[in-house]
Design a protein around this motif. Structure first.
Motif, short mmCIF file in Angstrom:
data_model
loop_
_atom_site.label_atom_id
_atom_site.label_comp_id
_atom_site.label_asym_id
_atom_site.label_seq_id
_atom_site.Cartn_x
_atom_site.Cartn_y
_atom_site.Cartn_z
N GLU A 18 0.86 -1.19 0.00
CA GLU A 18 0.00 0.00 0.00
C GLU A 18 0.90 1.23 0.00
O GLU A 18 1.92 1.24 0.69
CB GLU A 18 -0.87 0.02 1.27
N ARG A 20 2.33 4.72 1.11
CA ARG A 20 2.39 5.37 2.42
C ARG A 20 1.30 6.44 2.47
O ARG A 20 1.04 7.13 1.49
CB ARG A 20 3.76 6.00 2.63
N ARG A 21 0.69 6.59 3.61
CA ARG A 21 -0.38 7.57 3.80
C ARG A 21 0.15 8.74 4.64
O ARG A 21 1.03 8.55 5.48
CB ARG A 21 -1.56 6.92 4.51
N TYR A 22 -0.41 9.91 4.39
CA TYR A 22 0.04 11.12 5.08
C TYR A 22 -1.13 11.80 5.77
O TYR A 22 -2.19 12.00 5.17
CB TYR A 22 0.69 12.09 4.08
N LYS A 23 -0.90 12.15 7.03
CA LYS A 23 -1.91 12.86 7.81
C LYS A 23 -1.74 14.35 7.56
O LYS A 23 -0.63 14.88 7.65
CB LYS A 23 -1.72 12.58 9.31
N VAL A 69 -6.44 11.89 5.96
CA VAL A 69 -5.29 11.04 5.65
C VAL A 69 -5.35 10.74 4.16
O VAL A 69 -6.36 10.26 3.66
CB VAL A 69 -5.31 9.74 6.48
N TYR A 70 -4.24 11.04 3.46
CA TYR A 70 -4.22 10.96 2.01
C TYR A 70 -2.92 10.35 1.51
O TYR A 70 -1.94 10.26 2.25
CB TYR A 70 -4.34 12.38 1.41
N SER A 71 -2.89 10.00 0.23
CA SER A 71 -1.63 9.63 -0.40
C SER A 71 -0.75 10.87 -0.44
O SER A 71 -1.24 12.01 -0.28
CB SER A 71 -1.87 9.10 -1.82
N SER A 99 3.91 11.59 7.56
CA SER A 99 3.60 10.21 7.25
C SER A 99 3.09 9.50 8.49
O SER A 99 3.44 9.85 9.62
CB SER A 99 4.82 9.48 6.67
N GLU A 100 2.25 8.50 8.26
CA GLU A 100 1.67 7.76 9.39
C GLU A 100 2.71 6.93 10.09
O GLU A 100 3.61 6.40 9.54
CB GLU A 100 0.55 6.83 8.89
#
Length: 100
Positions: A18, A20-23, A69-71, A99-100
């Motif tokens: 997946e 990485r997701r960013y807050k 939270v997004y790409s 980043s999460e």
């Protein structure tokens, strides 16, 4: 000449993960109006008016609030757009992403 078949099957290696997701956070300041914060949250982050008002109050009382939270690309794009809106309106509103 007959082809020889190998008993070893080739395995294709796939390391799919997946992204990485960013807050994305919005930060409190003493100059940006509450109405403008609500506008940014509805226009840029597609929050309902009720969600935007709740987030605005959370920012006001807690110094920062999680907006979403997004790409990576989406997080960067939303932070830039919101910051541009704020600067054009003369506000020092600050957003950040981690980043999460």
């Amino acid at each position: 000449m007959a082809k020889q078949q190998s008993s070893v099957s080739e395995r294709e290696r796939t390391d799919l993960r997946e992204p990485r997701r960013y807050k994305v956070y919005i930060h409190n300041d003493d100059f940006t109006t509450m109405d403008f914060v609500v506008k940014v949250l509805t226009v840029v982050f597609f929050k309902t008016r009720a969600e935007a008002e709740a987030l605005m109050l959370k920012v006001h009382h807690s110094d920062k609030a999680l907006v979403g939270v997004y790409s990576y690309d989406i997080a960067v794009s939303k932070v830039r757009r919101a910051t541009q809106m704020a600067r054009e309106a003369g506000f020092p509103l600050r957003l950040s992403y981690h980043s999460e």
